[in-house]
Design a protein around this motif. Structure first.
Motif, PDB file in Angstrom:
ATOM      1  N   UNK A  94       7.693   2.622   5.757  1.00  0.00           N
ATOM      2  CA  UNK A  94       7.537   1.828   4.368  1.00  0.00           C
ATOM      3  C   UNK A  94       8.881   1.749   3.498  1.00  0.00           C
ATOM      4  N   UNK A  95       8.888   0.453   3.408  1.00  0.00           N
ATOM      5  CA  UNK A  95       9.546  -0.137   1.626  1.00  0.00           C
ATOM      6  C   UNK A  95       8.969  -0.220   0.818  1.00  0.00           C
ATOM      7  N   UNK A  96       9.501   0.031  -0.355  1.00  0.00           N
ATOM      8  CA  UNK A  96       9.001  -0.296  -1.719  1.00  0.00           C
ATOM      9  C   UNK A  96       9.580  -1.577  -2.907  1.00  0.00           C
ATOM     10  N   UNK A  97       8.951  -2.015  -2.289  1.00  0.00           N
ATOM     11  CA  UNK A  97       8.975  -3.734  -3.119  1.00  0.00           C
ATOM     12  C   UNK A  97       8.443  -3.942  -4.049  1.00  0.00           C
ATOM     13  N   UNK A  98       9.299  -3.382  -5.887  1.00  0.00           N
ATOM     14  CA  UNK A  98       8.966  -3.557  -6.524  1.00  0.00           C
ATOM     15  C   UNK A  98       9.619  -4.117  -7.642  1.00  0.00           C
ATOM     16  N   UNK A  99       8.616  -4.073  -8.960  1.00  0.00           N
ATOM     17  CA  UNK A  99       9.304  -4.851 -10.636  1.00  0.00           C
ATOM     18  C   UNK A  99      10.279  -3.312 -11.168  1.00  0.00           C
ATOM     19  N   UNK A 100       9.638  -2.293 -10.340  1.00  0.00           N
ATOM     20  CA  UNK A 100       9.938  -0.733 -11.481  1.00  0.00           C
ATOM     21  C   UNK A 100      11.585  -0.418 -11.169  1.00  0.00           C
ATOM     22  N   UNK A 101      12.124   0.002 -12.494  1.00  0.00           N
ATOM     23  CA  UNK A 101      13.104  -0.067 -12.583  1.00  0.00           C
ATOM     24  C   UNK A 101      13.590   2.040 -12.438  1.00  0.00           C
TER      25      UNK A 101
END
Length: 230
Positions: free
Chosen positions: A95-102
């Protein structure tokens, strides 16, 4: 687990079996657009699109994806919740997270849940595809900024030691990176490490690509920030 930051697709076989990919994101336009980009890749098959934790868990159980691109914020929970549930039932899934969250908290939660990567949505499509292939081949992928945050947060903890024992780069690439940080030329590095200059050039290219860096100057800065050299 090797932590990777990619680009140059070395030793990644794109001629084998199709890689099954599941996309999880609650924004329909984003996930459809992402699916459109990925579908152009001959070795990747989109096996499902999900918009919630519940849908992600159900789809993963049904289609058995090799890789999941996971958003962090979902309507009925977090991507970390989904990741834990999916991996408990399907531990071979990556699983790879792809997100706007920094947010640091989201990054750490994602890694603790068992994710193999954490990338930001502003990543270039070609680098995302390379990251997907790299994770499928057994590596892990973090954006440069996330790598630095992870190192900074856990530098004094036992968790950090476990993570850093699986570095982004190979041992030889770390040697080359340290030499770059001291200002050595390719020929000087080759002499120091008993390598050919062409081999050093290959390692330099790989380092820049893996760490998403533009040039040797950025590589030297990265090495100092990570404490590889004084």
């Amino acid at each position: 687990m090797k932590i990777l930051t990619v680009d140059f697709p070395v030793d990644i076989d794109t001629c084998g079996e199709m890689m099954k990919l599941l996309i999880v994101d609650d924004h329909v336009l984003f996930r459809e657009g992402l699916a459109s980009i990925v579908r152009s890749e001959a070795d990747i098959e989109i096996v499902g699109l999900a918009g919630s934790v519940k849908e992600a868990i159900e789809l993963a159980g049904r289609v058995k994806p090799d890789i999941i691109l996971m958003d962090f914020g979902l309507p009925d929970g977090t991507g970390a919740d989904a990741t834990r549930a999916i991996l408990s039932a399907h531990p071979a899934c990556r699983i790879i997270f792809l997100t706007m969250s920094e947010e640091d908290e989201d990054l750490f939660m994602a890694i603790r849940s068992g994710a193999k990567g954490y990338l930001l949505k502003n990543i270039h499509p070609s680098k995302l595809i390379t990251a997907i292939r790299a994770v499928e081949s057994g590596e892990s992928a973090l954006s440069r900024s996330m790598t630095l945050r992870l190192m900074g947060e856990f530098s004094q903890t036992s968790e950090s030691k476990r993570i850093l024992n699986h570095p982004t780069l190979t041992r030889r690439e770390l040697d080359v990176l340290r030499a770059i940080a001291t200002g050595k030329s390719n020929q000087e590095i080759a002499d120091q490490l008993y390598l050919s200059e062409n081999t050093v050039k290959y390692h330099v290219h790989s380092i820049l690509e893996k760490l998403h860096l533009k040039d040797r100057k950025e590589a030297a800065t990265y090495a100092r920030e990570c404490g590889l050299v004084k």
